[in-house]
Scaffold this motif. Structure first.
Motif, PDB file in Angstrom:
ATOM      1  N   THR A 117       0.840  -1.195   0.000  1.00  0.00           N
ATOM      2  CA  THR A 117       0.000   0.000   0.000  1.00  0.00           C
ATOM      3  C   THR A 117       0.875   1.245   0.000  1.00  0.00           C
ATOM      4  O   THR A 117       0.625   2.210  -0.729  1.00  0.00           O
ATOM      5  CB  THR A 117      -0.887   0.024   1.272  1.00  0.00           C
ATOM      6  OG1 THR A 117      -1.273  -1.303   1.566  1.00  0.00           O
ATOM      7  CG2 THR A 117      -2.086   0.906   1.088  1.00  0.00           C
ATOM      8  N   LEU A 118       1.912   1.196   0.823  1.00  0.00           N
ATOM      9  CA  LEU A 118       2.823   2.338   0.924  1.00  0.00           C
ATOM     10  C   LEU A 118       3.549   2.563  -0.402  1.00  0.00           C
ATOM     11  O   LEU A 118       3.720   3.706  -0.843  1.00  0.00           O
ATOM     12  CB  LEU A 118       3.825   2.068   2.052  1.00  0.00           C
ATOM     13  CG  LEU A 118       4.613   3.268   2.560  1.00  0.00           C
ATOM     14  CD1 LEU A 118       3.685   4.274   3.231  1.00  0.00           C
ATOM     15  CD2 LEU A 118       5.682   2.812   3.546  1.00  0.00           C
ATOM     16  N   ALA A 178       1.720   4.622  -2.637  1.00  0.00           N
ATOM     17  CA  ALA A 178       1.551   6.020  -2.241  1.00  0.00           C
ATOM     18  C   ALA A 178       2.834   6.828  -2.421  1.00  0.00           C
ATOM     19  O   ALA A 178       2.789   8.038  -2.612  1.00  0.00           O
ATOM     20  CB  ALA A 178       1.079   6.094  -0.791  1.00  0.00           C
ATOM     21  N   LEU A 223       2.155  12.223   4.040  1.00  0.00           N
ATOM     22  CA  LEU A 223       1.303  12.105   2.844  1.00  0.00           C
ATOM     23  C   LEU A 223       0.010  12.902   2.995  1.00  0.00           C
ATOM     24  O   LEU A 223      -0.527  13.413   2.028  1.00  0.00           O
ATOM     25  CB  LEU A 223       0.985  10.627   2.570  1.00  0.00           C
ATOM     26  CG  LEU A 223       2.173   9.787   2.085  1.00  0.00           C
ATOM     27  CD1 LEU A 223       1.823   8.302   2.115  1.00  0.00           C
ATOM     28  CD2 LEU A 223       2.602  10.216   0.683  1.00  0.00           C
TER      29      LEU A 223
END
Lengths: 280, 395
Positions: A37-38, A41, A159
């Protein structure tokens, strides 16, 4: 959303190593469940523990591990800073100089002489200093190693453009929150929890070990008062010094406690050693 | 959401009845509560301390366990006396059950084009506490006033608290650090319970006097084997409470301490205590009435948000952080904030004391700072009684 939406470029992440063991960098790879997931991003632009592929800067966020121990590093950290929008240090080495800052309190070359057969090959500074002693740091993550939840929190906060939710109070409050019975009060176990920054979730006391202080001093640590108490409970002066003088030996607050005794211990050592005795 | 259990008080006992039950009766009592659907909690021995834990029968209670407490020190020891409640409060208070150290308030996530808010599941088993001490109950009454009876009612607290069942046990074994007698919150108790027990262990046997404080209490007790209390039982209880009161060596001047602290905000003792205070926040964590909390939002990469409420301590730098800095920079100002709130400004704010005399802050302070000793030191050099020559009327 229309089809014409242009994707926003992902922020770039770089990970840099100075004098350190790589354990804190590896905390990023330890984020197993969140890693994919990171990776969607952020774009990992430089992270040699993960890939030899590297992209040129500038970078949106740089994670910096380790302390400054060579003349070359003094220059290199300036380049990292100049190429980073946000610079976050990770771990005790980067925040306070780490265990290698023990040499800050010894005669130049003393430790190198104990460890290396040919210390003359070394080209390092007489001190180990934190990143913040050389360049502006935007955020410091503490711990030896850092807590991976805290690392994720800092990245997620970056983020979202918000302040990270990270405490600077003592480990004691984490012990009380999880219901751990105080080792110091109930068994007189030497513990640095009352003066150490929270963040580990009070890990060591929960498995029956006093806090080693690896997150460094809390925001208002009264190390004098704790050292006095520990000695009053029967902890020897040298044990108290060792407790304070390990992972964050050069951190303000801890350093004074470690140093006060180090001098006495060194004197005692000298008395016991004959001039002919070889170094271990 | 929880609903209250429908107690039918049709049989036998009324509120004035005082009965006696045996240890077996105590087991029946716990079993009855469990049968009614309560999650029963009480004092349990864990990791060398008496802390709140699950209680399925009297076997889970700390039988034969006693404690030795002093400033900054706590030890338990075992004896063969079989006493179940022969101890003074340990580090955990019942506050945690109603006002947990950390709880999620809500979560939001993006579903399609909409932001959806969700509350975590707030259903939970109804709580019955067997073995709260009178000081614990006094603390819950204080928390009720703060969290339930003000303008901003804490519904999470209320849901848990309003449906609970409290079986308090009067205190016969105060620790050296207890001072509830001076704070008028123990060692006996006459209200704010469903059932009040008093453990007696004398030549007439090991037994519990039970008084009833509510129809629910009457209902539960009426299905337990009991006998009516007699004069000897009641005399034994009176003697036990008197002995416990007299055993307390520590005290606070209940009627004077609020004003004493209010007129001594610049007392040199605040600097003295700051030399010793670790600012670690143990006192606020173990205090059964400290209620400060902090609220934080965190995010993930999907746009979801979580809002969480956590305990907060006035010993943290962050606690008094306003734009640009903390109001309470020094630890002397933080200690003063804590103690003057607890003992003095609590009266202005909530019309009661904020201290019940349980002594937890004394025992669980790693350096053993003693709130009663600090008050005594301030009283010994009451600044308001020192003449200030330049002030008109000063004598």
């Amino acid at each position: 959303m229309s089809d014409a939406t242009v994707p926003i470029p992902r922020p770039t992440l770089a990970v840099w190593k100075f004098a350190s063991c790589d354990g804190c960098q590896l905390s990023l790879l330890d984020c197993e469940d969140e890693l994919l997931t990171l990776a969607k991003a952020v774009r990992i632009a430089h992270f040699t523990e993960m890939t030899r592929a590297s992209t040129l800067g500038p970078y949106d966020i740089s994670l910096v591990e380790g302390s400054i121990t060579t003349a070359e590093d003094v220059e290199r950290i300036k380049v990292v800073r100049a190429n980073s929008r946000f610079l976050v240090t990770i771990g005790a080495c980067a925040a306070t100089g780490g265990v290698q800052a023990l040499r800050n309190f010894a005669p130049p070359g003393e430790f190198a002489g104990m460890v290396y057969a040919h210390p003359e090959y070394l080209d390092s500074l007489d001190t180990s200093t934190p990143i913040s002693a050389h360049v502006r740091v935007d955020y410091e993550l503490h711990g030896c190693p850092i807590d991976r939840e805290q690392l994720l929190e800092v990245l997620l906060a970056f983020l979202a453009g918000r302040r990270p939710v990270i405490a600077s109070y003592s480990v004691c409050q984490e012990c009380k929150a999880r219901g751990t019975v105080c080792l110091l009060v109930s068994r007189a176990v030497p513990c640095l929890g009352p003066v150490t920054r929270a963040g580990c979730g009070a890990l060591c006391p929960s498995i029956d070990r006093g806090c080693f202080g690896c997150f460094g001093p809390s925001d208002s640590a009264n190390c004098d008062a704790l050292a006095t108490r520990l000695k009053g409970l029967g902890t020897s002066e040298s044990s108290v010094a060792r407790l304070f003088g390990t992972f964050n030996t050069a951190a303000p607050g801890f350093a004074e406690q470690a140093q006060a005794v180090r001098v006495n211990v060194a004197i005692a050592d000298t008395r016991h050693r004959t001039p002919e005795e070889p170094r271990p | 959401m929880s609903t209250a259990i429908n107690h039918s008080s049709s049989i036998g006992l009324d509120l004035q009845t005082i009965v006696v039950l045996t240890v077996e009766g105590l087991d029946e009592f716990v079993a009855r509560l469990r049968a009614l659907g309560y999650e029963v909690m009480g004092p349990t021995l864990r990791d060398g301390a008496i802390v709140p834990g699950p209680v399925n029968s009297s076997k889970d209670l700390p039988r034969g366990v006693h404690d030795l407490q002093s400033p900054g020190s706590y030890r338990v020891m075992r004896e063969d006396d079989g006493e179940i409640f022969g101890w003074a409060v340990g580090p955990g208070s019942w506050k945690n059950e109603y006002f947990p150290p950390s709880q999620v308030m809500w979560r939001s996530e993006i579903v399609g084009d909409t932001l959806v808010f969700r509350q975590p599941d707030r259903s939970h088993a109804l709580l019955a506490i067997v073995g709260a001490r009178p000081c614990d109950v006094a603390a819950l009454r204080i928390l009720d006033h703060v969290l339930e009876e003000g303008v901003h009612r804490d519904s999470r607290y209320s849901e848990r608290r309003d449906s609970n069942f409290i079986a308090v046990v009067e205190c016969a074994s105060p620790a050296d650090t207890c001072f509830c007698a001076s704070m008028k919150s123990g060692p006996g108790i006459d209200e704010d319970f469903d059932v009040a027990l008093t453990e007696l262990n004398d030549e007439l046997g090991h037994r519990f006097i039970a008084r009833i404080g509510s129809p629910r209490g009457a209902d539960v007790l009426s299905s337990v084997s009991t006998r009516p209390a007699n004069e000897l039982d009641l005399e034994a209880r009176a003697l036990l409470l008197e002995t416990a009161s007299r055993a307390m060596s520590r005290s606070l001047p209940f009627d004077e301490v609020a004003n004493l602290l209010a007129r001594n905000v610049e007392h040199p003792r605040w600097l003295d205590v700051a030399e010793r205070c670790l600012s670690c926040g143990n006192c606020t964590s173990v205090c059964p009435t400290c209620f400060c909390s902090d609220v934080h939002d965190t995010t993930d990469t999907s746009g979801a948000i979580e809002r969480r409420r956590t305990w907060s301590s006035c010993f943290d730098l962050e606690h008094s952080y306003l734009h640009g800095g903390s109001v309470h920079e020094s630890s002397s100002s933080r200690y003063r904030q804590w103690m003057t709130h607890k003992l003095s400004t609590w009266w202005d704010q909530f019309d009661s004391t904020g201290c019940v005399g349980c002594g937890r802050c004394i025992v669980w302070c790693p350096v053993g700072i003693d709130i009663t000793e600090e008050v005594a030191a301030i009283a010994a050099h009451d600044q308001a009684r020192v003449a200030v020559p330049s002030r008109p009327g000063a004598s």
